[in-house]
Design a protein around this motif. Structure first.
Motif, PDB file in Angstrom:
ATOM      1  N   HIS A 156       0.800  -1.209   0.000  1.00  0.00           N
ATOM      2  CA  HIS A 156       0.000   0.000   0.000  1.00  0.00           C
ATOM      3  C   HIS A 156       0.842   1.272   0.000  1.00  0.00           C
ATOM      4  N   MET A 157       2.162   1.123   0.037  1.00  0.00           N
ATOM      5  CA  MET A 157       3.021   2.305  -0.058  1.00  0.00           C
ATOM      6  C   MET A 157       3.052   2.776  -1.510  1.00  0.00           C
ATOM      7  N   ALA A 158       3.161   4.071  -1.687  1.00  0.00           N
ATOM      8  CA  ALA A 158       3.102   4.665  -3.014  1.00  0.00           C
ATOM      9  C   ALA A 158       4.155   4.065  -3.944  1.00  0.00           C
ATOM     10  N   GLY A 159       3.689   3.519  -5.073  1.00  0.00           N
ATOM     11  CA  GLY A 159       4.587   3.005  -6.093  1.00  0.00           C
ATOM     12  C   GLY A 159       5.295   1.719  -5.731  1.00  0.00           C
ATOM     13  N   GLU A 160       4.887   1.021  -4.643  1.00  0.00           N
ATOM     14  CA  GLU A 160       5.625  -0.150  -4.170  1.00  0.00           C
ATOM     15  C   GLU A 160       4.881  -1.472  -4.362  1.00  0.00           C
ATOM     16  N   GLN A 161       3.649  -1.434  -4.916  1.00  0.00           N
ATOM     17  CA  GLN A 161       2.854  -2.667  -4.952  1.00  0.00           C
ATOM     18  C   GLN A 161       3.546  -3.767  -5.748  1.00  0.00           C
ATOM     19  N   GLU A 162       4.023  -3.404  -6.926  1.00  0.00           N
ATOM     20  CA  GLU A 162       4.629  -4.425  -7.782  1.00  0.00           C
ATOM     21  C   GLU A 162       5.900  -4.985  -7.153  1.00  0.00           C
ATOM     22  N   ARG A 163       6.748  -4.098  -6.620  1.00  0.00           N
ATOM     23  CA  ARG A 163       7.996  -4.578  -6.014  1.00  0.00           C
ATOM     24  C   ARG A 163       7.713  -5.387  -4.762  1.00  0.00           C
ATOM     25  N   ALA A 164       6.771  -4.942  -3.945  1.00  0.00           N
ATOM     26  CA  ALA A 164       6.442  -5.678  -2.735  1.00  0.00           C
ATOM     27  C   ALA A 164       5.987  -7.102  -3.061  1.00  0.00           C
ATOM     28  N   THR A 165       5.189  -7.242  -4.116  1.00  0.00           N
ATOM     29  CA  THR A 165       4.720  -8.575  -4.512  1.00  0.00           C
ATOM     30  C   THR A 165       5.892  -9.434  -4.982  1.00  0.00           C
ATOM     31  N   ALA A 166       6.801  -8.804  -5.751  1.00  0.00           N
ATOM     32  CA  ALA A 166       7.969  -9.554  -6.232  1.00  0.00           C
ATOM     33  C   ALA A 166       8.866 -10.013  -5.085  1.00  0.00           C
ATOM     34  N   TRP A 167       8.901  -9.209  -4.020  1.00  0.00           N
ATOM     35  CA  TRP A 167       9.757  -9.532  -2.879  1.00  0.00           C
ATOM     36  C   TRP A 167       9.028 -10.334  -1.801  1.00  0.00           C
ATOM     37  N   SER A 168       7.817 -10.752  -2.051  1.00  0.00           N
ATOM     38  CA  SER A 168       7.009 -11.350  -0.979  1.00  0.00           C
ATOM     39  C   SER A 168       7.631 -12.621  -0.405  1.00  0.00           C
ATOM     40  N   GLU A 169       8.149 -13.494  -1.281  1.00  0.00           N
ATOM     41  CA  GLU A 169       8.745 -14.729  -0.781  1.00  0.00           C
ATOM     42  C   GLU A 169      10.020 -14.442  -0.002  1.00  0.00           C
ATOM     43  N   ASP A 170      10.813 -13.481  -0.471  1.00  0.00           N
ATOM     44  CA  ASP A 170      12.005 -13.086   0.277  1.00  0.00           C
ATOM     45  C   ASP A 170      11.624 -12.570   1.666  1.00  0.00           C
ATOM     46  N   LEU A 171      10.553 -11.776   1.716  1.00  0.00           N
ATOM     47  CA  LEU A 171      10.113 -11.243   3.008  1.00  0.00           C
ATOM     48  C   LEU A 171       9.649 -12.362   3.927  1.00  0.00           C
ATOM     49  N   ARG A 172       8.927 -13.312   3.374  1.00  0.00           N
ATOM     50  CA  ARG A 172       8.463 -14.428   4.208  1.00  0.00           C
ATOM     51  C   ARG A 172       9.644 -15.208   4.782  1.00  0.00           C
TER      52      ARG A 172
END
Length: 949
Positions: free
Chosen positions: A18-34
């Motif tokens: 939900h951060m501005a301009g970060e949706q696509e990158r956040a999704t790409a990094w989701s497994e790394d974050l987990r």
């Protein structure tokens, strides 16, 4: 995975998306974050508190950005130059954010491990430099600039040497940092309140440690370990280059060469490179191929193996068998041996050194490859363990949850497959470690066919080999076999026992009276039946079996010690060490090395190591005394020095624990105490007459500001701090661990006894001794001396003692008080007169030890005001010599009392080793000592009761 990390992962991912301009990158990094949240609860807590750091961290990781310093500079840009609290807050917040970045790198396993180690080191370097700059600016503002450095033409700055993995640019993910502080040369600052360079840089060092090490509500930056500096914790915090160079040239030890291999200047690099580092390099690396160091390295290797056997560190991937330390040992040993001839081997970084070792053919290529791969694997696991809680640990987890999380991040399907892989890695390392610096001589096993005596004792020819002792030996063997089921000895243990027993019986057959050794040696064997690694050690060291038989035959006390503490069997493997007691410096070095190999936060193992050290040194003293290798006085000196070195280390452990919890106490001017705490020893320790089971009579003194408080997150009054410090020292000494207690501590001689404060200020101690103490307390002070703590305060305590002993006293009043006290002791502690024809208490009966001690104490208190040199010593032998040299007593009296005292003390030691009760029994024993009793009684009459003489 625990539900909490799963829930928090969803929360953080949604916040990032939900951060501005970060949706696509956040999704790409989701497994790394987990994966990050699975691996690290520390990272999870930091990100939950600051989710806005997620895109910042992703930026840094995507750019492979290693330099953290600009982010710290941006964070501290608005701070006032003297805002220490603000600087510490920013430093800790910055460190926590950067630590999450480093953990994330580790979880992703990107970039390669050497680069990840470099990034971890770079963070520590930046923190150290920032703390040094801030602290220097503060002190310069108060005291002025130090004198100009001859190497740079600018004011001198503190050189901070990074040691260990920090120095080699291969720091652990969560690690203490080992530092040494040095400055170019002595001089003074140019401010109105000028300080010597020594004081200036010492204060600066303390401030840097505080900025980095002190815990606040934001945590800490790094735990700072200064124990590698010259003379360890008892040495100056900061030394000039010439003083440091002189120390290493004149006193440097092989283990310090080993430590300095990785030394690297982090601050004031130009000055250090111009002067200090070349001198250190010449100390570490000899110009010739240094084969002499092999002996020292072999001893270090044996010590490592003994520690692993004793401490059962199979779950520790650094210190256990096949762990990280064994790889490092091989590499650094080759550096010490060959470094003077090969500049490529003087590198600090292990990867570059391994490459040089391979290039120069010092180890086979395959060995180098296996060591490098194993090191990679072990360091990777180490970092994943440390990522869990941002805590320095190398131990595999016990909990099922953390095991599941570890194997997921490490890429294994289950714990069994992970353990099998790790065992294989460690086995390769162990193989190379065991083959490296092999024993100098092959071990020969006795060729006498003793197996039947163990396998079929009923059929063996015991009489031929043991004569009149045959029945005792056969019965002992048969009883031991019958006990195997009772002790639940495993098949492996039985097989090892079957290899050991023929060797033991062969050694027993060497004795003239083998039955004399049977009770003790079989007591020891029973003690290790279920710890059969010791049987293998003995089988591999037949010499140790010979010493086991020899010493247990001589002393039931030794047998009891070996049975109660089987790790002491390792002491029997080296006759040169067993029967050679090192000088005081050697004791200090040995203990220092042992503790340095332990993680700084592992208090349990530090306590165990202290106990191992003390008990092993006492065993060596007993071996020397039993075999007549050293005289009584040398034995007592050694036992005393051992206790003093242990006390000094206990004090430092307690100090570090207390300052970490409460901060550092302060002086009247607000500066931090340089410990300002002293341990005063009375009785046998004070008199340098310690025996094998002596208690320690102690008094604690401090010199902090009475109304001051500590500087720390949990500030307390100085008096509270020092009281808790005293309690912690007693706890460390007296707590029962698997290795027993360290020493019993008796605090009853402190001012006002058990009703007095546990720790007394110096001024209160002096006032009490000068105004309120009883005569018997001044008698006790005769045998008192400072033995540990702050050297400056110890000197001032010694001056108070001399002042008290030197007070004028009325001779007859003093005589009456001493005699009254002696009569009370005889009435309560001595053998009743009606029993003295058959029994004599060595210490308390008339003519015994206490009479000699009271004579000396009376004469000291009587004459020291006119003869102050009498107060110099605290041990009875030198006190008697002083009394003669000052013409208080004549040569005949000194000789008579000295010989009597030695005779009694020799019997005390003999009885300790034979587990006696401190008494003479029967006419024969009494007759042996009757002349000694008569001599002491005659001197007592002449000196203490002249009117009755």
């Amino acid at each position: 995975m625990m539900s909490q990390p799963v829930d928090d992962y969803q929360t953080l991912l949604q916040q990032w998306q939900h951060m501005a301009g970060e949706q696509e990158r956040a999704t790409a990094w989701s497994e790394d974050l987990r994966q990050l949240l699975v691996a690290s609860d520390f990272a999870r807590r930091v990100l939950l508190a600051e989710p806005e750091q997620l895109p910042v961290l992703a930026d840094a990781l995507e750019r492979a950005e290693d330099d953290p310093l600009p982010r710290l500079e941006a964070l501290t840009a608005e701070l006032a130059p003297d805002d220490e609290a603000g600087f510490m807050r920013c430093l800790r917040q910055w460190r926590n954010r950067e630590q999450v970045r480093l953990i994330w790198q580790e979880v992703r396993s990107q970039p390669a491990l050497p680069e990840r180690l470099e990034a971890i080191t770079q963070l520590a370097d930046a923190a150290i430099k920032a703390a040094a700059d801030f602290a220097t600016a503060q002190l310069v503002a108060r005291f002025g600039e130090p004198a100009v450095c001859p190497h740079t033409g600018k004011p001198q700055r503190l050189t901070i040497l990074g040691m260990g993995k920090l120095g080699a640019r291969e720091l652990n993910l969560s690690s203490d940092i080992d530092l040494i502080f040095a400055f170019p040369q002595e001089g003074e600052t140019d401010g109105e309140r000028s300080l010597s360079h020594s004081e200036f840089f010492t204060r600066l060092g303390r401030k840097i440690i505080q900025l980095l090490d002190q815990r606040t509500e934001d945590g800490f930056v790094y735990r700072v370990d200064m124990r590698l500096r010259p003379n360890g914790q008892s040495g100056p915090l900061a030394l000039s280059f010439p003083a440091a160079i002189t120390y290493y040239q004149e006193q440097g030890r092989d283990w310090e060469r080993y430590a300095l291999i990785k030394a690297r200047p982090i601050t004031a690099v130009d000055s250090a490179e111009a002067d200090l580092m070349p001198a250190l390099q010449s100390f570490v690396f000899r110009r010739y191929v240094d084969y002499q160091v092999l002996t020292a390295l072999r001893e270090m290797k044996q010590l490592i193996s003994a520690e692993n056997r004793r401490l059962q560190r199979q779950h520790n991937i650094k210190l256990g068998a096949g762990g990280i330390r064994e790889v490092e040992f091989i590499v650094q040993a080759l550096q010490l041996i060959q470094g003077g001839q090969s500049p490529a081997l003087t590198e600090a970084n292990i990867y570059r050194v391994l490459a040089a070792i391979e290039t120069e053919g010092l180890l086979p290529d395959q060995v180098c490859h296996e060591l490098r791969d194993s090191y990679d694997h072990l360091r990777r696991v180490e970092h994943l363990l440390q990522a869990q809680e941002d805590r320095q640990t190398q131990s595999l987890p016990d909990s099922e949850d953390w095991r599941a999380r570890l194997i997921e991040v490490a890429g294994f399907v289950d714990w069994a497959s992970f353990e099998a892989w790790l065992d294989q890695v460690r086995a390769r390392v162990s193989t190379h470690f065991d083959a490296f610096i092999a024993p100098s001589e092959p071990v020969e096993t006795p060729d006498h066919p003793w197996e039947p005596y163990w396998q079929t004792p009923a059929e063996a020819d015991w009489v031929t080999d043991f004569a009149e002792d045959a029945d005792a030996l056969r019965e002992a063997v048969e009883q031991l076999q019958a006990d195997l089921d009772k002790y639940h000895v495993s098949d492996a243990g039985r097989e090892r026992l079957a290899r050991f027993m023929p060797l033991l019986l062969a050694e027993l057959a060497r004795l003239q009276q083998p039955a004399q050794a049977v009770p003790g040696v079989f007591q020891v064997v029973r003690a290790v039946l279920r710890r059969s690694a010791y049987l293998i050690m003995l089988v591999e060291n037949p010499y140790a079996i010979r010493e086991l038989v020899r010493l247990t035959a001589l002393s039931p006390w030794v047998a009891a010690q070996l049975s109660d503490k089987p790790y002491l069997l390792d002491e029997l493997t080296d006759s040169q060490q067993l029967y050679r007691l090192p000088e005081r410096r050697g004791l200090r070095d040995d203990l220092h090395q042992r503790l340095l190999r332990l993680p700084d936060e592992d208090l349990e193992q530090q306590m165990e190591q202290l106990r191992h050290f003390r008990h092993s040194r006492v065993l060596r003293a007993a071996a020397c005394e039993l075999t007549g290798n050293l005289p009584l006085m040398k034995i007592s000196d050694y036992l005393t020095y051992t206790a003093e070195e242990v006390l000094q280390q206990v004090f430092w452990l307690a100090w570090e624990q207390m300052t970490e919890k409460y901060g550092t106490p302060t002086r009247e001017d607000g500066s931090l105490c340089d410990t300002d705490f002293a341990i005063l020893a009375y009785g046998k320790l004070g008199g340098i007459e310690l025996s094998y089971e002596s208690d320690l009579d102690l008094v604690f003194v401090h010199d902090g500001a009475p109304q001051g408080t500590t500087k720390g997150a949990r500030s307390v009054d100085n008096n509270v701090f020092f009281m808790r410090l005293g309690q912690r020292i007693i706890h460390l000494l007296t707590t029962q661990t698997p290795s027993g207690i360290l020493y019993e501590a008796d605090m009853r001689l402190r001012p006002s006894g058990n009703s007095g404060l546990l720790v007394t200020s110096l001024s209160a101690f002096a006032t009490y001794q000068l105004e309120d103490a009883w005569t018997w307390e001044h008698q006790a002070l005769v045998r008192a001396r400072p033995v540990a703590g702050c050297p400056d305060l110890c000197q001032r305590v010694a001056e108070v003692r001399a002042e008290v002993l030197g007070r004028p006293r009325d001779t007859e009043a003093l005589r009456r008080e001493v005699l009254n006290m002696r009569e009370k002791m005889r009435a309560n502690l001595a053998t009743p007169a009606s029993h003295r024809a058959a029994e004599f208490h060595i210490k308390q009966d008339p003519g015994g030890i206490v009479d000699i001690e009271f004579i000396v104490q009376f004469l000291l208190l009587r004459h020291t005001h006119a003869l102050p040199a009498l107060a110099r010593w605290s041990d009875n032998m030198r006190l008697l010599e002083s009394l003669e040299s000052e013409q208080v007593i004549d040569n005949a009296t000194r000789e008579a009392l000295s010989q009597a005292y030695l005779h009694w003390r020799g019997e005390v030691h003999r009885q300790a080793l034979q587990q006696g009760d401190g008494r003479l029994h029967g006419a024969a024993q009494l007759a042996e000592f009757q002349q000694t009793i008569d001599t002491v009684s005659h001197c007592w009459q002449q000196i203490m009761q002249p009117e009755n003489a």
